[in-house]
Motif scaffolding. Sequence first.
Motif, mmCIF file in Angstrom:
data_model
loop_
_atom_site.group_PDB
_atom_site.id
_atom_site.type_symbol
_atom_site.label_atom_id
_atom_site.label_comp_id
_atom_site.label_asym_id
_atom_site.label_seq_id
_atom_site.Cartn_x
_atom_site.Cartn_y
_atom_site.Cartn_z
ATOM 1 N N ARG B 92 0.817 -1.223 0.000
ATOM 2 C CA ARG B 92 0.000 0.000 0.000
ATOM 3 C C ARG B 92 0.845 1.264 0.000
ATOM 4 O O ARG B 92 0.536 2.246 -0.684
ATOM 5 N N SER B 94 3.558 1.869 -1.279
ATOM 6 C CA SER B 94 4.130 2.190 -2.591
ATOM 7 C C SER B 94 3.174 3.073 -3.388
ATOM 8 O O SER B 94 3.607 3.976 -4.103
ATOM 9 N N SER B 95 1.874 2.793 -3.263
ATOM 10 C CA SER B 95 0.902 3.668 -3.933
ATOM 11 C C SER B 95 0.936 5.059 -3.310
ATOM 12 O O SER B 95 0.903 6.073 -4.016
ATOM 13 N N SER B 96 1.007 5.114 -1.972
ATOM 14 C CA SER B 96 1.029 6.414 -1.302
ATOM 15 C C SER B 96 2.240 7.240 -1.750
ATOM 16 O O SER B 96 2.128 8.449 -1.970
ATOM 17 N N ARG B 98 3.873 7.066 -4.601
ATOM 18 C CA ARG B 98 3.691 7.577 -5.965
ATOM 19 C C ARG B 98 2.728 8.761 -5.977
ATOM 20 O O ARG B 98 2.939 9.732 -6.696
ATOM 21 N N LEU B 99 1.681 8.671 -5.187
ATOM 22 C CA LEU B 99 0.728 9.784 -5.149
ATOM 23 C C LEU B 99 1.413 11.046 -4.622
ATOM 24 O O LEU B 99 1.234 12.135 -5.166
#
Lengths: 553, 178
Positions: B92, B94-96, B98-99
């Motif tokens: 999870r 990793s998504s944060s 990138r955002l």
Amino acid sequence: MYRYDEFDHGFVAARVDQFRDQVARRLTGELTEDQFKPLRLMNGVYLQLHAYMLRIAIPYGTLSSKQLRMLGHIARTYDRGYGHFTTRQNLQFNWPALKDIPAVLDDLAKVEMHALQTSGNCIRNVTTDHFAGAAADEITDPRPYAEILRQWSSIHPEFSFLPRKFKIAVTGAPKDRAAIQVHDIGLELKRGPDGGIGFAVYVGGGQGRTPMIAHKVRDYLAEEDLLAYVEAIMRVYNLHGRRDNKYKARIKILVHETGAEEITRQIEAEFVEVRKTELLRLPDSEIERITAYFAPPVLAEKPARSSAFEAAKADSAAFADFATYNVTPHKAAGYGVVTISLKPIGGIPGDATDVQMEAIADLADAYSQGEIRVSHEQNLVLPHVALDDMPALYAKLAEHGLATGNAGLVTDIIACPGLDYCALANARSIPLAQDLSNRFGSPERQKEIGELKIKISGCINACGHHHVGHIGLLGVDRRGEEVYQITLGGSGDETASVGTLVGPGFKTEEVVDAVETVVDTYLKLREGPDEPFLAAVRRLGQQPFKEALYGTA
Amino acid sequence: MTTETTDAELTIWRDGRFQADEWTRAAEDEAVADGPAILPLERFLAERDALVSRNAPLGVSVEPNEAIEELAPHLDRVALVTLNFPKYSDGRSSSSARLLRERYGYVGEIRAVGDVLIDQMPLMRRCGFDSFAVTNPVTRKQLAEGQWPDVPFYYQPTGSTQQAEVPAGTRPWARKPS
């Protein structure tokens, strides 16, 4: 077919080198099995009941003759002379030694293949219609899009540690042979209102212990937005999919618990943001460049009717059956798509020997433009065969035990490896498939029954797709005894449905009789030979089958 | 008098070497210490007005179940965001990351904390992480030996500026490290 460029070769070579080093460290004991496990899984190496298993990716089920020959070579050199084609259009070797696996991966890389993302909680091999690029009913070939997805999903830095594995399927034809509605994402190619190419997008289908049919989240997505939209879905899932329980971690559960409407809203909102960056917009030029790899082969023009083909049908009942069941109409007049059944009567579904693989590779060169497909029904396909060549092809297939004319019939059974190989299984699948095949194996009997898909899973994880079997068989453990539950009325096509459990399970020695009772009940109650099993079950419901199996209670 | 720094105290992998951690973490109900301090997201949001008067850098720790969007409007006051990996297999954060980098344009430090293992680190870097709190002894040893298990052929344009990448070939999504 797609061909690697320098970049693709570099990618696979770098990955093989990395894994070779990790294997060496495992063999010296520097890495423990616990430390090695996530690394081997990322390279397709499983530890099964008796040995390591290597699962090789066959992207969207398309193989060249050269690749199939290499698989035969690997089977002979590093395994026990056979391989097993899976319901994910992949190939498994059940007996490789760990020390040999880097050499196997080197051999695979020579023919532009690998074992990446065949396990782990990542985006797995993208599957598609095994008749892609050949079928008469196709709108457009789905493989260029599957290839684009394959590339984009390879070692994705954000999506390699998802809540659970993730499966995408693409169909280019309205008749869905790729079972897209039981995949995490299903994509159906279609023409848009402007005449352009795009997709209907389905999300949240799946089998396993909680089977679900996917929800359509988009009726039409322009092709240029394919990656942006898939990234949006993946991000919503990566952030919000459940991680507290591996059995509730697939996207189908997220869709179910969040609600289809709300999940659609979240995906669309994320898509708006992803699209703004334009990083993932697919330019027409690139779609065209990839599509060119899949250009239809140049086939000599032929009349629609082949006298050689017709004469052979009149001559031999076995050939006529083969022509009826294993030959499907091709886009081009005078050609057919041939299904090579890996379901000989009494055989192991999906197994092929090294010699058979090499023979099929030779036949593909001689008769099918050097191309082979793997179907999710565990058969192989020669996609471009002239009707004139069918009799010769049939004779050669027969020499290798590959001419069984049973595609789509009751003995064309899907089965997972089951307790004979798999550490997860509760029950054996392969011996049951063999017993059923022997019971129903006579040509007359099979023809009388008509289209009937039996699918067998040795445990609740449903690798044998029993939920979408017209007759599904699920092996469970009942106080140490193998017992099989029967479901009826499942289907993986465009009318997808999950089968319904008909009643208490049957012991190993009872289950073949029970299936025969179901089949006999169908034969007795059908409106005629034109009403296939699935249609009859949908019309009749479970009751008559229950009564036949358990008596009137 | 100078203090000896032991290897074990050099917990942060950044710019290709281990460095000392200059940040302190503020516990639930105690006053924020002087110097660079990390607050949990919730406390940061609750006390952000009072924190303005501080003269030392502020960091925020974000758990994977927390929405990074909530931090987005305040990023100009934040010098460090730590994102937790409770298990290496929990992607999870990793998504944060990138955002933070790509959607909210954050240019400060993004640090991976928790179960940080070498095999994930090149991927994390591509998502925008530029520092890593590394406690795993095997990973520490491997990093110290100069290992960095990257496959330097990327099929995704991540848009992150931490890992400089250049387009490779005709595919718009293919990248190589520059």
